[in-house]
Design an enzyme around this catalytic site. Structure first.
Site, PDB file in Angstrom:
ATOM      1  N   ASP A  41       0.963  -1.177  -0.127  1.00 30.01           N
ATOM      2  CA  ASP A  41       0.111  -0.009   0.010  1.00 30.01           C
ATOM      3  C   ASP A  41       0.821   1.177   0.033  1.00 30.01           C
ATOM      4  OD1 ASP A  41      -2.286   1.781   0.415  1.00 30.01           O
ATOM      5  OD2 ASP A  41      -1.398   1.801   2.576  1.00 30.01           O
TER       6      ASP A  41
ATOM      7  N   ASP B  52      -0.158   5.172   0.679  1.00 27.36           N
ATOM      8  CA  ASP B  52      -0.077   5.987   1.805  1.00 27.36           C
ATOM      9  C   ASP B  52      -0.274   5.446   3.203  1.00 27.36           C
ATOM     10  OD1 ASP B  52      -0.968   8.167  -0.028  1.00 27.36           O
ATOM     11  OD2 ASP B  52      -2.781   7.269  -0.346  1.00 27.36           O
TER      12      ASP B  52
HETATM   13  C1  BG6 Z   1      -5.806   5.880   0.152  1.00 24.07           C
HETATM   14  C2  BG6 Z   1      -5.877   6.545   1.191  1.00 24.07           C
HETATM   15  O1  BG6 Z   1      -4.421   5.434  -0.284  1.00 24.07           O
HETATM   16  O2  BG6 Z   1      -6.217   6.722  -0.947  1.00 24.07           O
HETATM   17  C3  BG6 Z   1      -7.169   7.028   1.539  1.00 24.07           C
HETATM   18  O3  BG6 Z   1      -5.555   5.754   2.463  1.00 24.07           O
HETATM   19  C4  BG6 Z   1      -7.563   7.836   0.627  1.00 24.07           C
HETATM   20  O4  BG6 Z   1      -7.221   7.783   2.806  1.00 24.07           O
HETATM   21  C5  BG6 Z   1      -7.465   7.187  -0.921  1.00 24.07           C
HETATM   22  O5  BG6 Z   1      -8.887   8.352   0.598  1.00 24.07           O
HETATM   23  C6  BG6 Z   1      -7.890   7.941  -1.936  1.00 24.07           C
HETATM   24  O6  BG6 Z   1      -6.731   8.787  -2.282  1.00 24.07           O
HETATM   25  P1  BG6 Z   1      -7.249  10.014  -3.343  1.00 24.07           P
HETATM   26  O7  BG6 Z   1      -5.594  10.458  -3.273  1.00 24.07           O
HETATM   27  O8  BG6 Z   1      -7.279   9.494  -4.774  1.00 24.07           O
HETATM   28  O9  BG6 Z   1      -7.801  11.072  -2.864  1.00 24.07           O
HETATM   29 MG    MG Z   2      -2.837   3.104   3.628  1.00 26.57          MG
END
Ligand code: BG6
Ligand code: MG
Length: 218
Positions: free
Chosen positions: A8, A10
């Site tokens: 993963d 984030d």
């Molecule tokens: C995930 C995060 O990796 O991505 C979430 O853990 C986030 O918190 C999701 O909402 C979507 O991210 P983005 O960058 O497309 O808004």
């Molecule tokens: Mg994550």
């Protein structure tokens, strides 16, 4: 035998999870909705719109158009927060671990619900470490659905049982399990008992690779 590791992004590779939190907090304050770190943990691994629906779960006064505007606004704030992101924001153990896994001929992929994954990987200069990126742009269902990891495994040319997934989200561990992957919980998910193993830092992924399968699962 584990032949691939799907990370993963984030909250695992880099702490952009904090920036997601800051951006949502600003939106929540502006519209007068309560939002704290506990609610934020429920947003881990969840798509942008699904996250907003969780934040708004106790209100019914936002139309689909309002929601789209709020999601766009959150993304603009988030991307401004990403502006200053560099490779110095990544724990030194991360590139070291990725390099070592590659030396061992383990295939590496990103499995992230984010549509900003490519931008972030470029900023932190880790794009070249990954054989494949499966992200919010190539899926129709976000975690806990296993789609993002199944796509990552497919891009690597591996079966789910040949891959481990490293996740900080409960939804990500559920997704890994649903897809038939070996699941490794880290960060927030290091407290989740559904993970096959739970670790404190990314470097520990190497130790897990060294373990025989029966010990890994025992
Ligand atoms: C995930 C995060 O990796 O991505 C979430 O853990 C986030 O918190 C999701 O909402 C979507 O991210 P983005 O960058 O497309 O808004
Ligand atoms: Mg994550």
């Amino acid at each position: 035998m584990i032949k691939g590791v799907i990370f993963d992004l984030d909250g695992v590779i880099v702490h952009t999870d904090e920036m997601h939190y800051q951006a949502w907090k600003r939106i929540a304050e502006r519209i007068g909705v309560e939002f704290d770190r506990e609610t934020n943990n429920r947003l881990r691994g969840v798509s942008r719109m699904d996250s907003l629906n969780i934040i708004l779960e106790n209100t019914s006064c936002f139309s689909d158009t309002d929601k789209q505007r709020l999601a766009d606004e959150k993304n603009a704030i988030y991307r401004r927060l990403l502006d200053g992101l560099t490779k110095n924001d990544v724990d030194a153990a991360v590139p070291k671990t990725l390099r070592e896994l590659r030396n061992r001929k383990i295939k590496l992929a990103i499995g992230s619900s984010s549509k900003n994954a490519a931008l972030i990987l470029n900023k932190i200069e880790l794009t070249e470490y990954f054989d494949a990126v499966s992200d919010g742009n190539n899926i129709t269902r976000s975690k806990p659905d296993p789609e993002v990891f199944l796509k990552a495994a497919e891009y690597l040319g591996l079966a789910p049982y040949e891959c481990a997934v490293v996740e900080d989200a409960y939804a990500g561990i559920d997704a890994a399990r649903a897809g038939g992957f070996f699941s490794i919980g880290i960060g927030d998910a290091s407290g989740y008992d559904r993970a096959d193993v739970r670790i404190r830092g990314v470097a520990n992924v190497l130790k897990i690779m060294d373990m025989p399968l029966d010990r890994r699962l025992g």
